[in-house]
Enzyme design. Sequence first.
Site, PDB file in Angstrom:
ATOM      1  N   PHE A 113       1.128  -0.892  -0.043  1.00 16.63           N
ATOM      2  CA  PHE A 113      -0.037  -0.226  -0.345  1.00 16.63           C
ATOM      3  C   PHE A 113       1.171   1.393   0.250  1.00 16.63           C
ATOM      4  O   PHE A 113       2.282   1.035   1.014  1.00 16.63           O
ATOM      5  CB  PHE A 113      -0.779   0.088   1.204  1.00 16.63           C
ATOM      6  CG  PHE A 113      -2.183   0.646   1.083  1.00 16.63           C
ATOM      7  CD1 PHE A 113      -3.014   1.191   0.318  1.00 16.63           C
ATOM      8  CD2 PHE A 113      -1.717   2.256   2.522  1.00 16.63           C
ATOM      9  CE1 PHE A 113      -3.745   2.581   0.411  1.00 16.63           C
ATOM     10  CE2 PHE A 113      -2.683   3.452   1.883  1.00 16.63           C
ATOM     11  CZ  PHE A 113      -3.944   3.168   1.229  1.00 16.63           C
TER      12      PHE A 113
ATOM     13  N   LYS B 138       2.208   9.519   8.381  1.00 19.19           N
ATOM     14  CA  LYS B 138       1.839   9.081   9.595  1.00 19.19           C
ATOM     15  C   LYS B 138       2.767   9.732  10.834  1.00 19.19           C
ATOM     16  O   LYS B 138       2.192  10.982  11.528  1.00 19.19           O
ATOM     17  CB  LYS B 138       2.058   7.663   9.638  1.00 19.19           C
ATOM     18  CG  LYS B 138       0.819   7.558   8.943  1.00 19.19           C
ATOM     19  CD  LYS B 138       0.375   6.261   8.700  1.00 19.19           C
ATOM     20  CE  LYS B 138      -0.814   5.657   7.592  1.00 19.19           C
ATOM     21  NZ  LYS B 138      -0.379   5.282   7.018  1.00 19.19           N
TER      22      LYS B 138
ATOM     23  N   ASP C 136       9.364   2.599   1.475  1.00 16.51           N
ATOM     24  CA  ASP C 136       8.005   3.662   1.929  1.00 16.51           C
ATOM     25  C   ASP C 136       7.730   3.344   3.318  1.00 16.51           C
ATOM     26  O   ASP C 136       7.236   1.884   3.942  1.00 16.51           O
ATOM     27  CB  ASP C 136       6.760   2.508   1.272  1.00 16.51           C
ATOM     28  CG  ASP C 136       5.760   3.828   1.859  1.00 16.51           C
ATOM     29  OD1 ASP C 136       5.182   4.375   2.758  1.00 16.51           O
ATOM     30  OD2 ASP C 136       4.668   3.435   1.077  1.00 16.51           O
TER      31      ASP C 136
END
Length: 402
Positions: free
Chosen positions: A136, A250, A221
Site C-alpha cells: 500500500f 503518519k 515506503d
Amino acid sequence: MHVTRSTFDDVMVPNYNPANMVPVRGEGSRVWDQEGNEYIDFAGGIAVNVLGHCHPELVAAVQEQSQKLWHLSNVYTNEPALRLAKKLNDATFSERVYFANSGAEANEAALKLARRWALDKFGAEKDQIIAFNKGFHGRTFFTVTVGGQAAYSDGFGPKPGAIEHCDYNNLEQLASMMSDRTCAIMMEPLQGEGGIISPDPDFVKGVRELCDKHNALLIFDEVQSGVGRTGHLYAYMGLNVTPDILTTAKSLGGGFPIGAMLTTAEIGEHLKPGTHGSTYGGNPLACAVAERALDIVNDPAVLDGVVKKEALFRKHLEAINEEFDVFEEIRGKGMLLGCALKPEYHGRARDFMMAATAEHLMCLVAGANVIRFAPSLVIPDEDIVEGLARFKRGVAAVVNAK
Ligand SMILES: *Cc1c(COP(=O)(O)O)cnc(C)c1O
C-alpha cells in the site's frame, strides 16, 4: 450546531464507514466520545498519534509556532522546515529532503523523482517500476497503481503505465522480472495495510543487490513503519539495508499532517527547480510539530520502551489466544502488531474490531483477516493491560456468539 454520526450520511461522500461513536477529546492513550464514554486507543489514528493524544510538548509546539508564522508557501523557506530537514538528515542515510503533506504525496514525489532520475541518466526506456502484491502506497492515481491491491486501484479508467507487481518475499520472482529497464523498486519494509507482513531479512538484502545490479533505485515506503514504530527510528535500520529514497509521514507529525521524502544529494539533484512542488509542503506549523515529535521519539529510552511494550502486548495476546484459540499468528514489530485470524474466522477481522469498540477499545484491521494495533509509542503499561482486558472481552463476545 448539534451533529452526530448520522449527520455523516447526510453531509459526507460515502467512501468511509466510520464507527457509531464520535470522539470529541483525547489525552494520552485515552479518548472520550460525545456521550462521555472513555476508550483506550490502540488505533493511534492509524499509526499516526506516535505520542498519544494532545502530548503536552506537541501542544506547546503548536501553540508557540501558531503565534509566530503559519504558512508561507515555497516561494520562501522557513526555520522549522530547515531544522526538521537537518535533523532527518542527521538521523538517517539521507542528505536531501522534500516535504509533502501526506504519505501518498511523499510517495508520489519519490516515484516522480525515480522516473526523472532514470530518464536523465539512462533514457526513456528505463521506466519500469516494480512493487509488491498487498503493498500500500497511498491513494493518488500513481501511488494507488503502484500499490498491490486491485480493489483500491481498479475502476478509475486507464492507469499510469510500466508498473508491475511481484509477490513479497519472493526474490526469485523479482529477479526474473528485473532488467536494466527497471527504474525503481518500491516496497514497505514491513507491509502494514496488507496484513502486517514482515520481510525476510535475506529477501531485503537480495532486493538491494538486484537494484545495484540493474542500476535501479530502492524506495522504502516507511510511511507506516517509520518514526520509531518498530523500535528503530526507521525500520531499514533494523534490516541493515539502506534505500536510495525513503518516504515518511503518519507518525512524523504526531497527528499533524506532514510527509517527507528523503534521499541522497546525488539523486535529489534530479528534482531541479520547477520539476515538482506543493503549496503546503514544508508548512512551518507542520514542521514545528514534527520537529518536536522527532526530538522526542529519537531517544534510546523511547525506542527501547517500544521493544518492552511489544513484549507486554505479545504476552497478553498469547494468553488470550490460549483461552480462545482464534489467532493463527501474532506478528509485526514494535507498536505495529497484527493478530492473524485462524481460517475459521477468516473475513471477520471487522467483527472483532467492532466487538472491541463495544468494550471501549479502539483498534484497527489490516485486510479482512488481521486485527491491527498501532498505539502510541509511549502508551502507559497500565493502558496496555487494561486495553487488552477489554480486547479479551471483545474476543469472547465474537467467539461466544458463534
Ligand atoms: C498510510 C500509508 C500511505 C498513505 O499515506 P496517506 O497519508 O494516507 O496519504 C502510504 N504508504 C503506506 C505504507 C501507508 O501505510
